[in-house]
Motif scaffolding. Sequence first.
Motif, PDB file in Angstrom:
ATOM      1  N   LEU A 169       0.920  -1.072  -0.357  1.00  0.00           N
ATOM      2  CA  LEU A 169       0.086  -0.103  -0.440  1.00  0.00           C
ATOM      3  C   LEU A 169       1.110   1.446  -0.304  1.00  0.00           C
ATOM      4  O   LEU A 169       0.471   2.639  -0.756  1.00  0.00           O
ATOM      5  CB  LEU A 169      -0.796   0.211   1.350  1.00  0.00           C
ATOM      6  CG  LEU A 169      -2.174  -0.940   1.268  1.00  0.00           C
ATOM      7  CD1 LEU A 169      -3.184  -0.848   2.726  1.00  0.00           C
ATOM      8  CD2 LEU A 169      -2.702  -0.511   0.098  1.00  0.00           C
ATOM      9  N   ALA A 209      -7.390   1.022  -3.269  1.00  0.00           N
ATOM     10  CA  ALA A 209      -7.396   1.271  -2.009  1.00  0.00           C
ATOM     11  C   ALA A 209      -9.386   0.901  -1.742  1.00  0.00           C
ATOM     12  O   ALA A 209     -10.023   0.446  -1.047  1.00  0.00           O
ATOM     13  CB  ALA A 209      -6.873   2.510  -1.182  1.00  0.00           C
ATOM     14  N   LEU A 246      -7.449   0.511   4.742  1.00  0.00           N
ATOM     15  CA  LEU A 246      -7.857   0.722   3.949  1.00  0.00           C
ATOM     16  C   LEU A 246      -8.688   2.142   3.121  1.00  0.00           C
ATOM     17  O   LEU A 246      -8.601   2.740   3.101  1.00  0.00           O
ATOM     18  CB  LEU A 246      -9.081   0.284   2.588  1.00  0.00           C
ATOM     19  CG  LEU A 246      -7.336  -1.452   2.232  1.00  0.00           C
ATOM     20  CD1 LEU A 246      -8.475  -2.119   1.400  1.00  0.00           C
ATOM     21  CD2 LEU A 246      -6.836  -0.557   1.080  1.00  0.00           C
TER      22      LEU A 246
END
Length: 204
Positions: free
Chosen positions: A69, A116, A134
């Motif tokens: 991420l 996301a 997220l």
Amino acid sequence: MTGSKAVQAHKGRPREFDADSALDKALHVFWQRGYEGTSLTDLTEAMGINRPSLYAAFGNKEELFRRALDRYAERGPSRALREALAEATARGVVALLLKNVAHALTDPGNPRGCLAVQGALTCGEASDAIKQELCKRRSEAEQMLRERLQRAKDEGDLASDADPAQLARFVSTITQGMSVQAAGGASRDDLFHVADMAMTAWPG
């Protein structure tokens, strides 16, 4: 581990692998399949390493996903917001953001959609911590836009009765919808049309 190199055991002999390259490959798999849809076997095969090397270099699957991420924020659609925030006017910020998002979501070199957004939609109860992460990152992005719009209002670039929080939520809703549309096969031109229509609703 220091630097971008890690050690992998291979047929009894250690050899180095590029941790940055392996992380990029893991990101691609997560982006394409989602967190829950990605198995450790999927990851090790894509990264070209075995499980002990994955654990040694990146920790468990959840820790690897969080690292992915972070990489996504640097290189994926998340970068679209950072570039747009530098525009001189609020309208310019939003117009460039929507254009950048349309480009990023339909980049042929990447999986369709937004990691996301798609990741949060497909997470079940067993992956609640990932879902919350997220959602937190999306909320932070919306907060950055809200702060920029508040500055525009303070500077007289937005009308005195404009609501930066509601405008930021409106834009976030549009970009998240664009992500879902892109994942479903919408073309770049389709998303440009969505962006154009959204801008017609922007306060003058």
